[in-house]
Structures are given as structure tokens and as C-alpha cells.
Motif scaffolding. Structure first.
Motif, PDB file in Angstrom:
ATOM      1  N   SER A 224      83.706 -41.563  60.802  1.00  0.00           N
ATOM      2  CA  SER A 224      83.921 -41.480  62.243  1.00  0.00           C
ATOM      3  C   SER A 224      83.533 -40.125  62.826  1.00  0.00           C
ATOM      4  O   SER A 224      83.551 -39.948  64.042  1.00  0.00           O
ATOM      5  CB  SER A 224      85.394 -41.766  62.568  1.00  0.00           C
ATOM      6  N   LYS A 225      83.150 -39.164  61.963  1.00  0.00           N
ATOM      7  CA  LYS A 225      82.873 -37.803  62.452  1.00  0.00           C
ATOM      8  C   LYS A 225      81.433 -37.364  62.266  1.00  0.00           C
ATOM      9  O   LYS A 225      81.055 -36.278  62.709  1.00  0.00           O
ATOM     10  CB  LYS A 225      83.789 -36.804  61.726  1.00  0.00           C
ATOM     11  N   ILE A 226      80.599 -38.198  61.595  1.00  0.00           N
ATOM     12  CA  ILE A 226      79.268 -37.712  61.214  1.00  0.00           C
ATOM     13  C   ILE A 226      78.370 -37.437  62.414  1.00  0.00           C
ATOM     14  O   ILE A 226      77.422 -36.653  62.307  1.00  0.00           O
ATOM     15  CB  ILE A 226      78.574 -38.703  60.253  1.00  0.00           C
ATOM     16  N   PHE A 227      78.652 -38.078  63.572  1.00  0.00           N
ATOM     17  CA  PHE A 227      77.819 -37.825  64.747  1.00  0.00           C
ATOM     18  C   PHE A 227      78.432 -36.772  65.675  1.00  0.00           C
ATOM     19  O   PHE A 227      77.902 -36.528  66.754  1.00  0.00           O
ATOM     20  CB  PHE A 227      77.595 -39.129  65.523  1.00  0.00           C
ATOM     21  N   ASP A 228      79.541 -36.166  65.232  1.00  0.00           N
ATOM     22  CA  ASP A 228      80.150 -35.099  66.024  1.00  0.00           C
ATOM     23  C   ASP A 228      79.332 -33.814  65.885  1.00  0.00           C
ATOM     24  O   ASP A 228      78.885 -33.463  64.782  1.00  0.00           O
ATOM     25  CB  ASP A 228      81.582 -34.829  65.570  1.00  0.00           C
ATOM     26  N   PRO A 229      79.134 -33.092  66.990  1.00  0.00           N
ATOM     27  CA  PRO A 229      78.425 -31.815  66.913  1.00  0.00           C
ATOM     28  C   PRO A 229      79.145 -30.834  65.985  1.00  0.00           C
ATOM     29  O   PRO A 229      80.375 -30.769  65.968  1.00  0.00           O
ATOM     30  CB  PRO A 229      78.432 -31.306  68.357  1.00  0.00           C
ATOM     31  N   PHE A 230      78.366 -30.118  65.188  1.00  0.00           N
ATOM     32  CA  PHE A 230      78.827 -29.059  64.282  1.00  0.00           C
ATOM     33  C   PHE A 230      79.604 -29.596  63.078  1.00  0.00           C
ATOM     34  O   PHE A 230      80.145 -28.807  62.308  1.00  0.00           O
ATOM     35  CB  PHE A 230      79.682 -28.010  65.025  1.00  0.00           C
ATOM     36  N   PHE A 231      79.661 -30.918  62.904  1.00  0.00           N
ATOM     37  CA  PHE A 231      80.298 -31.449  61.692  1.00  0.00           C
ATOM     38  C   PHE A 231      79.251 -31.558  60.594  1.00  0.00           C
ATOM     39  O   PHE A 231      78.201 -32.171  60.776  1.00  0.00           O
ATOM     40  CB  PHE A 231      80.912 -32.825  61.948  1.00  0.00           C
ATOM     41  N   THR A 232      79.539 -30.975  59.454  1.00  0.00           N
ATOM     42  CA  THR A 232      78.621 -31.045  58.313  1.00  0.00           C
ATOM     43  C   THR A 232      79.413 -30.984  57.008  1.00  0.00           C
ATOM     44  O   THR A 232      80.495 -30.389  56.958  1.00  0.00           O
ATOM     45  CB  THR A 232      77.598 -29.887  58.349  1.00  0.00           C
ATOM     46  N   THR A 233      78.872 -31.634  56.002  1.00  0.00           N
ATOM     47  CA  THR A 233      79.483 -31.584  54.661  1.00  0.00           C
ATOM     48  C   THR A 233      78.689 -30.663  53.736  1.00  0.00           C
ATOM     49  O   THR A 233      79.022 -30.543  52.558  1.00  0.00           O
ATOM     50  CB  THR A 233      79.537 -33.001  54.052  1.00  0.00           C
ATOM     51  N   LYS A 234      77.655 -30.054  54.295  1.00  0.00           N
ATOM     52  CA  LYS A 234      76.841 -29.148  53.481  1.00  0.00           C
ATOM     53  C   LYS A 234      77.557 -27.818  53.296  1.00  0.00           C
ATOM     54  O   LYS A 234      78.457 -27.462  54.065  1.00  0.00           O
ATOM     55  CB  LYS A 234      75.474 -28.936  54.143  1.00  0.00           C
ATOM     56  N   ASP A 235      77.115 -27.096  52.284  1.00  0.00           N
ATOM     57  CA  ASP A 235      77.706 -25.783  52.018  1.00  0.00           C
ATOM     58  C   ASP A 235      77.439 -24.838  53.167  1.00  0.00           C
ATOM     59  O   ASP A 235      76.473 -25.007  53.935  1.00  0.00           O
ATOM     60  CB  ASP A 235      77.126 -25.196  50.720  1.00  0.00           C
ATOM     61  N   LEU A 236      78.301 -23.826  53.282  1.00  0.00           N
ATOM     62  CA  LEU A 236      78.182 -22.843  54.346  1.00  0.00           C
ATOM     63  C   LEU A 236      76.799 -22.206  54.324  1.00  0.00           C
ATOM     64  O   LEU A 236      76.324 -21.758  53.278  1.00  0.00           O
ATOM     65  CB  LEU A 236      79.260 -21.761  54.185  1.00  0.00           C
ATOM     66  N   GLY A 237      76.149 -22.190  55.496  1.00  0.00           N
ATOM     67  CA  GLY A 237      74.839 -21.573  55.601  1.00  0.00           C
ATOM     68  C   GLY A 237      73.697 -22.530  55.370  1.00  0.00           C
ATOM     69  O   GLY A 237      72.536 -22.162  55.539  1.00  0.00           O
ATOM     70  N   LYS A 238      73.985 -23.793  54.969  1.00  0.00           N
ATOM     71  CA  LYS A 238      72.916 -24.754  54.682  1.00  0.00           C
ATOM     72  C   LYS A 238      72.745 -25.807  55.768  1.00  0.00           C
ATOM     73  O   LYS A 238      71.884 -26.668  55.672  1.00  0.00           O
ATOM     74  CB  LYS A 238      73.173 -25.449  53.347  1.00  0.00           C
ATOM     75  N   GLY A 239      73.569 -25.771  56.788  1.00  0.00           N
ATOM     76  CA  GLY A 239      73.431 -26.753  57.864  1.00  0.00           C
ATOM     77  C   GLY A 239      74.264 -26.365  59.062  1.00  0.00           C
ATOM     78  O   GLY A 239      75.316 -25.737  58.935  1.00  0.00           O
ATOM     79  N   THR A 240      73.775 -26.758  60.251  1.00  0.00           N
ATOM     80  CA  THR A 240      74.485 -26.420  61.485  1.00  0.00           C
ATOM     81  C   THR A 240      75.388 -27.557  61.958  1.00  0.00           C
ATOM     82  O   THR A 240      76.237 -27.355  62.821  1.00  0.00           O
ATOM     83  CB  THR A 240      73.480 -26.111  62.606  1.00  0.00           C
ATOM     84  N   GLY A 241      75.160 -28.782  61.441  1.00  0.00           N
ATOM     85  CA  GLY A 241      75.952 -29.919  61.891  1.00  0.00           C
ATOM     86  C   GLY A 241      75.494 -30.477  63.215  1.00  0.00           C
ATOM     87  O   GLY A 241      76.228 -31.217  63.867  1.00  0.00           O
ATOM     88  N   LEU A 242      74.268 -30.104  63.628  1.00  0.00           N
ATOM     89  CA  LEU A 242      73.751 -30.597  64.905  1.00  0.00           C
ATOM     90  C   LEU A 242      72.728 -31.709  64.747  1.00  0.00           C
ATOM     91  O   LEU A 242      72.387 -32.381  65.715  1.00  0.00           O
ATOM     92  CB  LEU A 242      73.114 -29.444  65.691  1.00  0.00           C
ATOM     93  N   GLY A 243      72.236 -31.924  63.522  1.00  0.00           N
ATOM     94  CA  GLY A 243      71.152 -32.885  63.309  1.00  0.00           C
ATOM     95  C   GLY A 243      71.493 -34.293  63.745  1.00  0.00           C
ATOM     96  O   GLY A 243      70.785 -34.894  64.562  1.00  0.00           O
ATOM     97  N   LEU A 244      72.578 -34.839  63.225  1.00  0.00           N
ATOM     98  CA  LEU A 244      72.922 -36.222  63.557  1.00  0.00           C
ATOM     99  C   LEU A 244      73.423 -36.366  64.987  1.00  0.00           C
ATOM    100  O   LEU A 244      73.203 -37.402  65.623  1.00  0.00           O
ATOM    101  CB  LEU A 244      73.970 -36.762  62.575  1.00  0.00           C
ATOM    102  N   SER A 245      74.106 -35.345  65.500  1.00  0.00           N
ATOM    103  CA  SER A 245      74.562 -35.437  66.886  1.00  0.00           C
ATOM    104  C   SER A 245      73.363 -35.398  67.841  1.00  0.00           C
ATOM    105  O   SER A 245      73.348 -36.109  68.854  1.00  0.00           O
ATOM    106  CB  SER A 245      75.528 -34.296  67.208  1.00  0.00           C
ATOM    107  N   MET A 246      72.348 -34.588  67.495  1.00  0.00           N
ATOM    108  CA  MET A 246      71.126 -34.590  68.297  1.00  0.00           C
ATOM    109  C   MET A 246      70.423 -35.942  68.198  1.00  0.00           C
ATOM    110  O   MET A 246      69.918 -36.473  69.191  1.00  0.00           O
ATOM    111  CB  MET A 246      70.189 -33.477  67.833  1.00  0.00           C
ATOM    112  N   ALA A 247      70.401 -36.522  66.978  1.00  0.00           N
ATOM    113  CA  ALA A 247      69.778 -37.832  66.780  1.00  0.00           C
ATOM    114  C   ALA A 247      70.479 -38.896  67.627  1.00  0.00           C
ATOM    115  O   ALA A 247      69.832 -39.767  68.220  1.00  0.00           O
ATOM    116  CB  ALA A 247      69.823 -38.214  65.306  1.00  0.00           C
ATOM    117  N   TYR A 248      71.792 -38.798  67.687  1.00  0.00           N
ATOM    118  CA  TYR A 248      72.583 -39.750  68.490  1.00  0.00           C
ATOM    119  C   TYR A 248      72.173 -39.657  69.963  1.00  0.00           C
ATOM    120  O   TYR A 248      71.950 -40.669  70.629  1.00  0.00           O
ATOM    121  CB  TYR A 248      74.069 -39.446  68.314  1.00  0.00           C
TER     122      TYR A 248
END
Length: 508
Positions: free
Chosen positions: A443-467
Motif C-alpha cells: 500500500s506504500k510503494i507509490f508513496d513519494p520518498f518510500f523506498t526499500t533500497k539501502d540508504l543512498g541507493k534510491g530517492t523513493g520518487l521513481g514509482l510515485s513519478m510513474a504513478y
């Protein structure tokens, strides 16, 4: 045999004391006696009746009545004489007031010493009230049957052995049995194992709705095909003289209601997601602009300082760290600005399958696919869509990169296109063989800045931008399925007809 006068008087008193109008007839129908009740009911005198035949008396006393002998039907008097056994007939008439009346006439033969029928006693009983009650009961039964059969709710009754004794049309449709089949099925076959007995246990529990009553309960039933169907049911035990004789249940199919509720929840979630992204987009735009200016200065002066320092200078590595982190911040700002874009999509008509080939070609670092098998399953249908191709390609690239990361750059990546004529959409699925998405994160994967990647490897904006991109292009993006064997993301866009002149003009 001689009858003593006293005995004769006693017999006459018994005859007159009978509560029903009664006549004594000879086998030929001649009336030899009538009791007092007959005279009272018909307001006549014995001398006007005795000696006449039953046909003559019937015409006098029952002018509106139709008798079997009048229509050449077998006479009950004749039957009693011939069979030497009691006979009866139910007669229907309409009295002078227009009221329907029914009479039950019983003919009882009296045998002489030689075994022949000497006389026949005819008792006339008015059964109008009984027949009216029977008709009322019959009409009530018919009305109840119509109500039960016309109900949109499934109604079933079963005896204590579990045999079905009643099932209306709605129940037959719900459970999938015909009227002939339903009588051969046990009530336990209508539920998953153990559920029927649990319902009976609740019915007998006075704490749950009272003795013999079950309030509205959500359960699953099983139809003839073995499919589980969610229903809302109420039930009751039927008692007779305080003993359980049957049970009845009323069932309402919840499939349509639950489907509507799911769609409503999805719509509410989509509205919430859109509102959240809009507000975060405005915030992101302001933050990005505020950060961009000092960040540009850091990169500029840091680069100038790096150029003036010798390679072996002790501060050289520190400057490299500063520039590296500043460059990463610039990339985040770039994503923030893209996320909060205000420009509208530049739409064009293009072949849907080209999204797969173009997106794969645009990925610069092809070394990522060294240990990844890419499988393309493209539809043969000539699918055209109208959207901003560059934006949609960026969404596909983002999904591909996420899939490669999920597989740790080793596995099978499947890109498939399909046409759904039911919804009028073209569908692209991106499937990996990674470890899947945790249920609590779906339920959170399309939320801005949500990511399961390690610190520094992702901003969490990719899927929210895709949405946001898919929504801007009248499309949708969602997780089709996920599990330990991998995840499948789906993109849907409305396809356009190839016969449109506008399409041919737009594609040259």
C-alpha cells in the motif's frame, strides 16, 4: 322382530336429539322420518316432508343446490344401498343472499335381519365455516409460496436430518441446483466442512439473538460447482409443540456488494493518492528551487577548488567526497523538479509494442543485463495508444531497473504486451523473478520518498513519478501479482482504433 313401544319412543328421542339435520330414507328415496333439527333449519313441518321422495324434498328445501342425481351422476343413496356401506358427498351452493355454502351429506345404511338395506340415514352437516377456513388457509399458503418464490433472497428449509424440504428459485440459482436436484442434497453440502453444524450450535445459543434465532451473519456457502460464495444470512429453528422439527435460512449474495465496495475503496485510495501527490508536488517544487541555488554554488566552487589542488594534496579526496555528494543532491533536486512538473504531456499516437524495444535501447548501462535473461512476449495485434511516449518510456525504464535490482542483476525479466477488449486497454507487464514485495509495503510503494533500497541507493520518487505520469496520460499502473517467485507490474493505456483518420495523420 317386535319393538316395544317404550323402546321405540327412546329411539325417536335419540333420533330427534341428533345435532345435525337428519332424514331417514327408504332405498327408493322416500322420506320416512326427519328429526327436529331438520325441521327447525328448513322451517317446515313433518307432514310436508314425510312420504315425499328426497328429490322432491330437495327441490323444496334446497332450490339452489345441485345434486349428483340431477346431472346423471351416481347417486350417493344408490351407492349406499348397493355397497351396504356408508357414502358421503360434498355439495356446494349459493344461498339466497349470494353467500357460498358447503354441505357434507353422509348416507349410512341400516340393514334388516336378512342383511338387506331397509333404510338409509342421511345426515346433513353444514361445513361452510370449515371450508372457508380451508380456503383461507389455502390462499394464505399460496400467498406465502408466492412471496417465498418471488423473493430475491435465497430461502431454504431443511428437516432435522438435513434433507432440503423447501428451496425457492433464488436459492436454486444461488446454489446452482435444479428443483429436482435440490431435494437430493443435504444441507451440509451447502457449506464448507463443519460450518452447518456451527450455525446450528449458534442457533441453539440463547446469547446469540435468542433461542432458535440467528442474527445477520457473514458466511461462505458452496455451490454445486464447488465455488465458495460470500453471503449474508439469517436463520431460525422451526418448532412444533416445543420440539425442533426443521430449520430455515435466508441468504443474500454478497459478491456484487463486495465488488462495489472494493471499487469504492480503490477510488478513494486513488483520490487520496492523487491529493497527496499534488500537495507533495507543490512542496517538492518549492524545496527544489530553494536548494538548487546554493547547490549550484557548492558544485561551482568545489570544482574550482578541485582544479587548483594537486592530485596528491591531502584535501583532494575530501573535495571529491563533497563533489560526489553534491552531485547526488543535484540528481535528487532534478527528480524533485520532474516530480513536481507543471507542464502537460505532449501526446502522440504510437505503436504500443515499441515501448518495449525503445525502453530497452534507452538503458545506457547494458552491463546490468549480463546475467539477466530478457524475454519479450509481444502481442500480434496492431495496438496503438495516444500518450507522451517519452514519459511512458521513462516509466518502463524505471520498472525495468527496479526489476533488475530486485533480482540482484540475475534472473529472468519478462516484458509482455496484450490487448483487453473488455476494458479497451493495451497492457504492458514487467515481470521479474526476484523475492517479491512484502505485503505490508504494497500500500506504500507509490508513496513519494518510500523506498526499500539501502540508504543512498534510491530517492523513493521513481514509482510515485510513474504513478503521476500514467494518470496524466489517462492510464494506470499497479502491482498485478507478487510473491516469493517474483513481481509483476502492469501498465494500462486506452488503445485507439486504427481506422481513425486522425491517427494516420499523427503518425505520418
Amino acid at each position: 322382530m317386535t319393538i316395544h313401544p317404550e323402546e321405540m319412543r327412546w329411539r325417536l328421542r335419540v333420533f330427534d336429539s341428533l345435532s345435525f339435520p337428519t332424514r331417514v330414507l327408504r332405498p327408493d328415496g322416500t322420506i320416512v322420518a326427519v328429526n327436529d333439527v331438520f325441521l327447525q333449519v328448513n322451517r317446515d313441518l313433518a307432514e310436508n316432508i314425510v312420504g315425499r321422495t328426497c328429490i322432491e324434498a330437495n327441490r323444496r328445501h334446497f332450490p339452489n343446490q345441485t345434486f349428483p342425481c340431477m346431472n346423471n351422476r351416481e347417486c350417493p343413496l344408490c351407492r349406499a344401498v348397493d355397497s351396504k356401506a356408508g357414502q358421503s358427498v360434498l355439495l356446494h351452493t349459493v344461498d339466497e343472499h349470494g353467500e357460498e355454502r358447503w354441505e357434507d351429506r353422509v348416507f349410512s345404511p341400516i340393514l334388516d335381519d336378512d342383511g338387506r338395506v331397509g333404510y338409509v340415514i342421511e345426515s346433513i352437516r353444514d361445513v361452510t365455516s370449515v371450508k372457508r377456513l380451508e380456503k383461507l388457509y389455502s390462499d394464505m399458503r399460496e400467498l406465502i409460496d408466492k412471496v417465498v418464490q418471488s423473493s430475491v433472497s435465497g430461502i431454504i428449509a431443511a428437516n432435522r436430518s438435513g434433507d432440503i424440504i423447501l428451496a425457492n428459485k433464488a436459492a436454486e440459482e444461488l446454489f446452482g441446483y435444479t428443483s429436482d436436484e435440490v431435494g437430493e442434497v443435504s444441507i451440509e453440502d451447502f457449506y464448507p466442512a463443519g460450518v452447518a453444524r456451527e450455525i446450528m450450535r449458534k442457533l441453539r445459543d440463547e446469547r446469540l439473538g435468542g433461542r432458535g434465532k440467528l442474527p445477520i451473519t457473514r458466511v461462505d456457502i458452496v455451490n454445486k460447482a464447488g465455488t465458495r460464495i460470500p453471503v449474508e444470512m439469517t436463520a431460525a429453528i422451526i418448532y412444533e409443540n416445543g420440539e425442533e422439527v426443521a430449520s430455515a435460512g435466508i441468504f443474500n449474495d454478497l459478491r456484487e456488494k463486495l465488488a462495489v465496495e472494493r471499487k469504492l475503496q480503490e477510488a478513494q485510495a486513488k483520490i487520496g493518492q492523487t491529493e497527496k501527490m499534488a500537495s507533495l508536488g507543490r512542496l517538492a517544487a518549492g524545496v527544489a528551487h530553494e536548494i538548487n541555488n546554493p547547490l549550484t554554488s557548492i558544485l561551482l566552487y568545489g570544482s574550482m577548488m578541485r582544479e587548483k589542488l594537486e592530485k596528491d594534496h591531502p584535501l583532494s579526496q575530501n573535495i571529491d567526497y563533497i563533489l560526489e555528494d553534491a552531485d547526488r543532491c543535484r540528481e535528487i533536486v532534478k527528480n524533485l523538479l520532474a516530480y513536481s512538473r507543471q507542464s502537460s504531456a505532449s501526446k502522440e499516437v504510437f505503436a504500443f509494442n515499441s515501448l518495449v524495444t525503445d525502453s530497452l535501447r534507452l538503458i545506457h548501462d547494458q552491463r546490468l543485463f549480463m546475467n539477466v535473461e530478457v524475454v519479450k512476449v509481444l502481442t500480434d495485434d496492431e495496438l496503438l495508444v495516444r500518450a507522451d511516449k517519452n514519459q511512458i518510456c521513462q516509466v518502463v525504464i524505471n520498472l525495468i531497473m527496479n526489476a533488475v535490482d530486485a533480482m540482484e542483476e540475475k534472473g529472468v525479466l519478462t516484458l509482455a504486451t496484450a490487448k483487453d477488449e473488455g476494458t479497451g486497454t493495451a497492457i504492458l507487464t514487467v515481470t521479474d523473478t526476484g523475492g517479491g514485495i512484502l505485503q505490508e509495503n504494497l500500500s506504500k510503494i507509490f508513496d513519494p520518498f518510500f523506498t526499500t533500497k539501502d540508504l543512498g541507493k534510491g530517492t523513493g520518487l521513481g514509482l510515485s513519478m510513474a504513478y503521476g505520469v500514467m494518470e496524466e496520460n489517462q492510464g494506470v499502473i499497479y502491482v498485478k501479482e507478487t510473491g516469493l517467485d517474483g513481481t509483476s507490474f502492469a501498465l494500462e493505456l486506452p488503445y485507439v482504433s486504427v481506422s481513425s483518420n486522425e491517427i494516420y495523420e499523427s503518425i505520418g
